[in-house]
Design a protein around this motif. Structure first.
Motif, PDB file in Angstrom:
ATOM      1  N   LYS A 162      -9.796   6.011   0.063  1.00  0.00           N
ATOM      2  CA  LYS A 162      -8.613   6.273   1.184  1.00  0.00           C
ATOM      3  C   LYS A 162      -7.953   7.357   1.096  1.00  0.00           C
ATOM      4  O   LYS A 162      -7.558   8.256   2.297  1.00  0.00           O
ATOM      5  CB  LYS A 162      -7.602   5.358   0.153  1.00  0.00           C
ATOM      6  CG  LYS A 162      -7.649   3.727   0.519  1.00  0.00           C
ATOM      7  CD  LYS A 162      -6.346   3.041  -0.103  1.00  0.00           C
ATOM      8  CE  LYS A 162      -6.361   1.626  -0.062  1.00  0.00           C
ATOM      9  NZ  LYS A 162      -5.104   0.935  -0.492  1.00  0.00           N
ATOM     10  N   LEU A 217     -12.193   2.709  -4.157  1.00  0.00           N
ATOM     11  CA  LEU A 217     -11.218   2.339  -3.179  1.00  0.00           C
ATOM     12  C   LEU A 217     -10.211   3.547  -2.807  1.00  0.00           C
ATOM     13  O   LEU A 217     -10.223   3.883  -1.895  1.00  0.00           O
ATOM     14  CB  LEU A 217     -10.568   1.063  -3.564  1.00  0.00           C
ATOM     15  CG  LEU A 217      -9.601   0.712  -2.333  1.00  0.00           C
ATOM     16  CD1 LEU A 217      -9.719   0.499  -0.987  1.00  0.00           C
ATOM     17  CD2 LEU A 217      -8.814  -0.619  -2.843  1.00  0.00           C
ATOM     18  N   GLN A 218      -9.432   3.926  -4.068  1.00  0.00           N
ATOM     19  CA  GLN A 218      -8.660   5.075  -3.904  1.00  0.00           C
ATOM     20  C   GLN A 218      -9.212   6.059  -3.332  1.00  0.00           C
ATOM     21  O   GLN A 218      -8.477   7.166  -2.484  1.00  0.00           O
ATOM     22  CB  GLN A 218      -8.042   5.250  -5.327  1.00  0.00           C
ATOM     23  CG  GLN A 218      -6.571   6.226  -5.210  1.00  0.00           C
ATOM     24  CD  GLN A 218      -5.810   5.798  -3.913  1.00  0.00           C
ATOM     25  OE1 GLN A 218      -5.237   4.827  -4.351  1.00  0.00           O
ATOM     26  NE2 GLN A 218      -5.518   6.669  -3.111  1.00  0.00           N
ATOM     27  N   ASP A 239      -7.746  -3.876   2.363  1.00  0.00           N
ATOM     28  CA  ASP A 239      -8.536  -3.148   0.860  1.00  0.00           C
ATOM     29  C   ASP A 239      -9.768  -3.979   0.535  1.00  0.00           C
ATOM     30  O   ASP A 239     -10.839  -3.136   0.065  1.00  0.00           O
ATOM     31  CB  ASP A 239      -7.398  -3.670  -0.064  1.00  0.00           C
ATOM     32  CG  ASP A 239      -6.268  -2.620  -0.205  1.00  0.00           C
ATOM     33  OD1 ASP A 239      -6.210  -1.681   0.740  1.00  0.00           O
ATOM     34  OD2 ASP A 239      -5.325  -3.023  -1.016  1.00  0.00           O
ATOM     35  N   LYS A 293      -4.417  -7.415   1.731  1.00  0.00           N
ATOM     36  CA  LYS A 293      -5.549  -7.431   0.899  1.00  0.00           C
ATOM     37  C   LYS A 293      -6.831  -7.521   1.786  1.00  0.00           C
ATOM     38  O   LYS A 293      -7.911  -7.129   1.521  1.00  0.00           O
ATOM     39  CB  LYS A 293      -5.366  -8.683   0.187  1.00  0.00           C
ATOM     40  CG  LYS A 293      -6.806  -9.080  -0.734  1.00  0.00           C
ATOM     41  CD  LYS A 293      -6.702 -10.275  -1.625  1.00  0.00           C
ATOM     42  CE  LYS A 293      -7.569 -10.477  -2.580  1.00  0.00           C
ATOM     43  NZ  LYS A 293      -9.076 -10.663  -2.010  1.00  0.00           N
ATOM     44  N   THR A 300     -13.016  -1.356   0.346  1.00  0.00           N
ATOM     45  CA  THR A 300     -13.585  -1.349  -0.955  1.00  0.00           C
ATOM     46  C   THR A 300     -15.271  -1.534  -0.763  1.00  0.00           C
ATOM     47  O   THR A 300     -15.887  -0.574  -1.365  1.00  0.00           O
ATOM     48  CB  THR A 300     -13.283  -2.580  -1.830  1.00  0.00           C
ATOM     49  OG1 THR A 300     -11.863  -2.547  -2.159  1.00  0.00           O
ATOM     50  CG2 THR A 300     -14.085  -2.633  -3.023  1.00  0.00           C
ATOM     51  N   GLU A 359      -2.263  -3.241   6.504  1.00  0.00           N
ATOM     52  CA  GLU A 359      -1.897  -3.014   5.126  1.00  0.00           C
ATOM     53  C   GLU A 359      -2.019  -4.095   4.273  1.00  0.00           C
ATOM     54  O   GLU A 359      -0.569  -4.672   4.026  1.00  0.00           O
ATOM     55  CB  GLU A 359      -0.764  -2.131   4.973  1.00  0.00           C
ATOM     56  CG  GLU A 359      -0.801  -0.741   5.628  1.00  0.00           C
ATOM     57  CD  GLU A 359       0.404   0.173   5.583  1.00  0.00           C
ATOM     58  OE1 GLU A 359       1.307  -0.530   5.085  1.00  0.00           O
ATOM     59  OE2 GLU A 359       0.587   1.234   6.118  1.00  0.00           O
TER      60      GLU A 359
END
Length: 365
Positions: free
Chosen positions: A281, A277-278, A263, A260, A267, A258
């Motif tokens: 997820k 990205l969201q 992420d 960067k 991405t 969890e």
């Protein structure tokens, strides 16, 4: 798309395989007829939340690194889902991401043995039935339903009908390719029901008049997402198994952080499927990923997978997917890590092999 029945599809597969070999494009064999050692391998993948990590593995050079560790070169090829499995059946690629259902039926019907070396996840809501006008399953009697025929979408829909005491003959199934299904359904308000998988499910659900009425969350563990390699190729070249498994679990280790770094990786995976990205997820929330090799090993060695594969093989047989000469669902054998076989021990076409994942769990790669 022109609709092919199961017998026609088998014939097409066999013709493709024959032509591939005749043209000299098949895998090279030694004088004994066994697969020979190779240095280059082709692996096919298609857009799906549980398979997009392979694109990141490729872009980040993690796949290249693991290939070099074992002295091989791996080319990752993006394809439409059914087309990727057809390429696998034809020997044009050595391995392919696919569900447990396609791993059993499509190669098996062409006489090809396959080995599942990675259990990536099971669909826990990623595959779904969506309708307009608030239609429920029982309201679909006599109506058209768009899906990729003879795929897991078809299986999911069959299970949904089963739970309502309905049969496939009660509806009109319209075969639609995975590349066309979302834009066709979104643009044509006359289409009332569709079955597909993420990220397409999430795009279709954005439509105000569309509701999800059934999903794989209602049949957890039945639709499993795998990395499959041609058994003969794998046996002759275990390096490809080592490299793919090493790659996969390095990526899983990044994804479960969890921070960067995670992420940034997510991405890239999201972009490969045309999502933010969201959104990606959110898709992962309905993807029961086996983030560790131990969790995947526990599942592939469980009684649950045997029970769920029984549903799958019976669906495949009833739809003619085990080959036109298959006389029962026992005709094709499925071997599990403990050596037990479901079906014909003399005709094993799908192997669940935990040994490569165990190398990761035991830090042996």
């Amino acid at each position: 798309m022109k609709k092919l029945n199961s017998v026609t599809r088998v014939i097409v597969f066999l013709l493709i395989v024959s032509l591939t070999v005749a043209c000299g494009k098949g895998d090279k064999k030694d004088s004994s007829g066994l697969e020979s050692k190779k240095k280059t391998f082709k692996i096919a993948w298609s857009i799906y939340s549980g398979w997009q990590p392979w694109d990141y593995a490729n872009q980040s050079k993690i796949l290249k690194k693991w290939g070099e560790k074992y002295g091989i070169e791996i080319e990752l090829i993006k394809m439409d889902y059914i087309a990727s499995i057809e390429a696998y059946v034809a020997g044009q690629v050595d391995g392919c991401v696919m569900t447990n259902m396609e791993a059993l039926d499509m190669p098996a019907s062409a006489g090809i043995a396959s080995t599942a070396i990675i259990l990536g996840d099971y669909s826990n809501g990623n595959d779904a039935l969506l309708t307009r006008d608030n239609l429920q399953i029982e309201d679909l009697m006599g109506k058209e339903v768009n899906l990729v025929e003879l795929s897991v979408s078809h299986y999911l829909f069959s299970r949904a009908l089963d739970k309502k005491g309905m049969k496939e003959s009660d509806v009109k199934i319209v075969n639609t390719s995975d590349s066309d299904i979302a834009p066709a359904f979104i643009s044509n308000k006359e289409l009332k029901a569709v079955v597909t998988w993420n990220p397409l499910v999430m795009k279709i659900k954005e439509e105000k008049d569309v509701k999800q009425i059934f999903s794989s969350a209602s049949i957890p563990g039945e639709i499993i997402d795998l990395m499959v390699v041609n058994t003969d190729v794998l046996n002759a070249n275990p390096e490809i198994g080592n490299a793919l498994v090493g790659t996969w679990y390095e990526v899983m280790g990044i994804m479960k952080q969890e921070n960067k770094t995670a992420d940034d990786a997510l991405t890239i995976m999201a972009e490969s499927g045309g999502s933010t990205l969201q959104e990606y997820k959110d898709q992962l929330k309905t993807t029961a990923l086996f983030y560790t090799s131990k969790s995947a090993i526990n599942y592939v060695k469980s009684k649950e997978i045997v029970k769920n594969m029984d549903y799958i093989r019976k669906f495949c047989f009833s739809h003619g997917l085990l080959g036109e000469n298959a006389s029962s669902f026992d005709q094709v054998g499925i071997q599990y890590p403990d050596g037990s076989v479901q079906g014909d021990k003399n005709n094993i076409k799908l192997y669940f092999d935990a040994s490569y994942m165990e190398k990761v769990a035991n830090d042996k790669l």
